[in-house]
Design an enzyme around this catalytic site. Structure first.
Site, PDB file in Angstrom:
ATOM      1  N   GLU A  60       0.826  -1.211   0.000  1.00  0.00           N
ATOM      2  CA  GLU A  60       0.000   0.000   0.000  1.00  0.00           C
ATOM      3  C   GLU A  60       0.859   1.259   0.000  1.00  0.00           C
ATOM      4  O   GLU A  60       0.451   2.294  -0.492  1.00  0.00           O
ATOM      5  CB  GLU A  60      -0.916   0.001   1.236  1.00  0.00           C
ATOM      6  CG  GLU A  60      -2.379  -0.109   0.850  1.00  0.00           C
ATOM      7  CD  GLU A  60      -3.347  -0.121   2.028  1.00  0.00           C
ATOM      8  OE1 GLU A  60      -4.324  -0.857   1.918  1.00  0.00           O
ATOM      9  OE2 GLU A  60      -3.141   0.581   3.034  1.00  0.00           O
TER      10      GLU A  60
ATOM     11  N   HIS B 205       8.302 -26.689   0.488  1.00  0.00           N
ATOM     12  CA  HIS B 205       7.666 -27.810  -0.201  1.00  0.00           C
ATOM     13  C   HIS B 205       6.554 -27.349  -1.119  1.00  0.00           C
ATOM     14  O   HIS B 205       5.723 -28.153  -1.548  1.00  0.00           O
ATOM     15  CB  HIS B 205       7.147 -28.811   0.845  1.00  0.00           C
ATOM     16  CG  HIS B 205       8.264 -29.385   1.669  1.00  0.00           C
ATOM     17  ND1 HIS B 205       8.906 -30.559   1.342  1.00  0.00           N
ATOM     18  CD2 HIS B 205       8.900 -28.900   2.760  1.00  0.00           C
ATOM     19  CE1 HIS B 205       9.863 -30.783   2.224  1.00  0.00           C
ATOM     20  NE2 HIS B 205       9.885 -29.790   3.096  1.00  0.00           N
TER      21      HIS B 205
ATOM     22  N   LYS C 299     -13.888   1.075  -2.917  1.00  0.00           N
ATOM     23  CA  LYS C 299     -14.778   1.459  -1.818  1.00  0.00           C
ATOM     24  C   LYS C 299     -15.994   2.183  -2.382  1.00  0.00           C
ATOM     25  O   LYS C 299     -17.136   1.914  -1.998  1.00  0.00           O
ATOM     26  CB  LYS C 299     -14.051   2.396  -0.849  1.00  0.00           C
ATOM     27  CG  LYS C 299     -13.110   1.722   0.107  1.00  0.00           C
ATOM     28  CD  LYS C 299     -12.672   2.698   1.187  1.00  0.00           C
ATOM     29  CE  LYS C 299     -11.597   2.107   2.077  1.00  0.00           C
ATOM     30  NZ  LYS C 299     -11.033   3.025   3.036  1.00  0.00           N
TER      31      LYS C 299
HETATM   32  O1  PA5 Z   1      -3.490   1.289   6.094  1.00  0.00           O
HETATM   33  C1  PA5 Z   1      -4.567   1.837   5.935  1.00  0.00           C
HETATM   34  O2  PA5 Z   1      -4.692   3.071   5.993  1.00  0.00           O
HETATM   35  C2  PA5 Z   1      -5.816   1.014   5.688  1.00  0.00           C
HETATM   36  O3  PA5 Z   1      -5.510  -0.341   5.598  1.00  0.00           O
HETATM   37  C3  PA5 Z   1      -6.812   1.238   6.808  1.00  0.00           C
HETATM   38  O4  PA5 Z   1      -6.226   0.846   8.025  1.00  0.00           O
HETATM   39  C4  PA5 Z   1      -8.084   0.421   6.569  1.00  0.00           C
HETATM   40  O5  PA5 Z   1      -8.654   0.775   5.328  1.00  0.00           O
HETATM   41  C5  PA5 Z   1      -9.100   0.673   7.673  1.00  0.00           C
HETATM   42  O6  PA5 Z   1      -9.429   2.042   7.743  1.00  0.00           O
HETATM   43  P1  PA5 Z   1     -10.137   2.633   9.016  1.00  0.00           P
HETATM   44  O7  PA5 Z   1      -9.157   2.611  10.134  1.00  0.00           O
HETATM   45  O8  PA5 Z   1     -10.527   4.044   8.658  1.00  0.00           O
HETATM   46  O9  PA5 Z   1     -11.340   1.782   9.287  1.00  0.00           O
END
Ligand code: PA5
Length: 477
Positions: free
Chosen positions: A303, A332, A446
Site C-alpha cells: 500500500e 515444499h 470502496k
Molecule cells: O493502512 C490503511 O490506511 C488502511 O488499511 C486502513 O487501516 C483500513 O482501510 C481501515 O481504515 P479505518 O481505520 O478508517 O477503518
C-alpha cells in the site's frame, strides 16, 4: 532508555546480512558494489527527507514518535487491559487492514500458537479473535463460539466509515442491545480524536471508552499506537518492550551512512533490485510465530509503494509485489519456483538464532538411514539447517536473498522488526519520490461498493457501473 540493561539490549540486536544480494555470492544476477555505492547521494537525500519530516502529522509521519510520546497512554492501556483480562471471557477486535493486521501479527508472534485452546488459568486472559473480513460464514462462526455479553469488542477504525468494520459493529450493537447490555460496558473504540463516525457514536451514547489513533498515524503504521497496544496488552504482551525495541531500532537507524543504517540499506537493496527486474519481494520467516508478520509487512510494502504518480506529479507505476512464504512449510510448495523460475524475486529471510524451545528428536528407526540420521538433533537444529540450506540453494542458483537475524523472539525484538520495516518503507518511498503514506488506489473499490449498496451520494457511480458493456456469454465457459 530504561528497558532492561544496555548489555541485554545489545545482545538482542536485530541485524541485516545482505551478502547474498551481492555478485560475489550470487554471480551475474547479484548487485555489484558499484550498483550499491551509486546510491550514496540518493540514500543521503532519502535519509534527510525522513529525518526532516519525522513526526509531522500533515505528512502522516507521526508514527516515528510513537516509541517516545505515549507514557500516559501506555499506563491507561495497561490498566484497561488488566480490567479486561479479569472481567471478560473473550476479546474481539473488529477492524480491517491497518486496524487488524498489526494486532493479528503481534498476537501470533508473542502468544502461544494455540492460545485460545489453553485453559483460562494458562492464558490468564480472555480468548482473542480478530474479525477482518465480512464473510458471513466467519461472522456466524465467531458468534457460535463467543458469548457477546461476556465479550469486550474493540472497534478499531480511524474513519469509522469503513463498511466492513461498521457492518460488524452494527451486528454486535444489535446483539448487545437485544441481550440488554449497555454497549458502554462491552465496547471500546480506537479511532480519530476529532473526526469520524465512532467519535459521533461515542458522543451520542454519552462516552464510550475510546483510544485515539493520532492524526499523523495511518492505519498500516499504527501497530505501535493504541491500535496494536491495547489488543497486545490484553493478550499479556509486554507493550513497553515493544516500544523500547522500536526506540532501539530507531537508534540503530540514526547513522546517515547507508552502510551503517540497516533500514536505509535494506531500502536501497530492494529499490535497486526492483530496477533490475526483481519486482517480487518474498518475505520468508523461518518461524510460525512470524507467519503473520509477513502479512503485516505485505500491506505495509504494497500500500505504501504501489503508486502511479511521483511527488512532482509525474506519472510512474512503481512498487514491488510482496509475497508471504513460510519456512520450512513453503520449501515444499514455492521454493522450486524461487530457485528455478524467473529471476524476478528477492527473498528476505527472517531467521531466529534461538527458538527458546528445547526439543530433541529421539533416536529410532536405526535400520533406515533416511530417518535415523535425525535422531539426537534438536528441532531447532533442523529448522536452522533448512533455513541455511534454502539460502544456500537460492544463492547457488543466482537468486538475490538476504537475512534479517533475530537473536530470539520477544517484545523487544518484535518492536525492532516493526520499526525496521516502517523505516525501510519510508526510505524506499523517499527513494522512489512518491507519497508513501496515502492509498488513493483503494478508494475506487470502496466507492463502487457504496454505489452497489445504494449509499446516498453515489447515484452517479452506480450509473457508471451500470454503463459497462453487457458480458459476452462466449467469455463464460
Ligand atoms: O493502512 C490503511 O490506511 C488502511 O488499511 C486502513 O487501516 C483500513 O482501510 C481501515 O481504515 P479505518 O481505520 O478508517 O477503518
Amino acid at each position: 532508555m530504561g528497558y532492561k540493561t544496555k548489555e541485554w539490549r545489545n545482545s538482542m540486536r536485530v541485524t541485516l546480512d545482505y551478502n547474498n544480494m551481492m555478485d560475489t555470492f550470487v554471480g551475474e544476477h547479484g548487485l555489484s558494489s558499484k550498483d550499491v555505492s551509486k546510491y550514496v547521494r540518493k540514500a543521503a537525500a532519502a535519509y534527510r527527507y525522513v529525518s526532516e519530516n519525522r513526526g509531522k502529522d500533515e505528512l502522516y509521519m507521526g508514527w516515528t514518535e510513537l516509541p517516545y510520546n505515549q507514557t500516559e497512554i501506555v499506563a491507561d492501556i495497561k490498566e484497561t487491559a488488566k480490567m479486561i483480562r479479569s472481567k471478560f471471557q473473550y476479546f474481539v477486535v473488529l477492524g480491517i487492514g491497518g486496524s487488524a493486521l498489526g494486532p493479528i501479527m503481534a498476537f501470533n508472534a508473542l502468544c502461544h500458537l494455540h492460545y485460545n485452546d489453553l485453559t483460562k488459568i494458562q492464558r490468564k486472559g480472555p480468548k482473542f479473535y480478530v474479525e477482518d473480513n465480512v464473510d458471513p460464514v466467519r461472522m456466524r462462526d465467531l458468534l457460535d463460539v463467543i458469548e457477546p455479553e461476556k465479550t469486550c469488542f474493540n472497534v478499531i477504525s480511524k474513519s469509522g466509515a469503513t463498511s466492513e468494520t461498521m457492518a460488524q459493529y452494527l451486528i454486535i450493537l444489535d446483539l448487545l442491545t437485544k441481550a440488554g447490555v449497555n454497549i458502554k460496558e462491552n465496547v471500546i473504540f480506537t479511532t480519530d480524536a476529532k473526526k469520524g463516525n465512532l467519535k459521533k457514536i461515542s458522543d451520542e451514547v454519552g462516552g464510550i471508552k475510546s483510544y485515539i489513533l493520532p492524526d499523523g498515524v495511518g492505519g498500516r503504521f499504527s501497530e505501535l499506537s493504541p491500535v496494536g497496544l491495547l489488543p497486545a496488552a490484553v493478550c499479556g504482551i509486554d507493550i513497553k518492550g515493544l516500544l523500547a525495541g522500536a526506540a532501539y531500532m530507531d537508534h540503530l537507524c540514526k547513522p546517515h551512512s547507508m552502510y551503517k543504517n540497516p533500514a536505509l540499506m535494506s531500502a536501497v537493496l530492494q529499490i535497486e533490485a526492483m530496477k533490475q527486474g526483481k519486482n517480487i519481494g518474498v518475505m520468508m520467516p523461518y518461524s510460525d510465530n512470524l507467519k503473520y508478520l509477513a502479512d503485516w509487512y505485505c500491506q505495509l510494502w504494497a500500500e505504501s509503494l504501489g503508486k502511479n504518480e511521483t511527488l512532482d506529479g509525474q506519472p510512474c507505476n512503481v512498487g514491488q509485489t510482496p509475497v508471504k512464504s513460510l519456512g520450512v512449510t513453503d520449501q515444499h510448495s514455492q521454493v522450486q519456483l524461487y530457485t528455478e523460475g524467473p529471476y524476478d524475486k528477492v527473498v528476505t529471510f527472517l531467521s531466529l538464532k534461538k527458538y527458546g524451545c528445547e526439543m530433541t528428536i529421539p533416536h529410532g528407526c536405526e535400520n533406515i538411514p533416511d530417518v535415523s540420521f535425525l535422531g539426537g538433533h534438536t528441532m531447532e537444529e533442523l529448522i536452522q539447517a533448512e533455513n541455511a540450506a534454502t539460502a544456500y540453494a537460492l544463492t547457488k542458483a543466482g537468486r538475490m536473498n538476504y537475512t534479517i537475524w533475530i537473536p530470539e523472539l520477544n517484545a523487544f525484538t518484535l518492536g525492532q522488526l516493526l520499526f525496521l520495516f516502517e523505516m525501510q518503507t519510508a526510505y524506499a518511498g523517499a527513494l522512489l519520490n512518491i507519497n508513501t503514506f496515502n492509498q488513493p488506489g483503494v478508494e475506487e473499490g470502496k466507492k463502487a461498493t457504496f454505489a452497489l449498496l445504494g449509499k446516498a451520494g453515489y447515484a452517479e457511480k452506480k450509473k457508471e457501473l451500470d454503463s459497462l458493456p453487457a458480458k459476452d456469454p462466449a467469455c463464460i465457459i
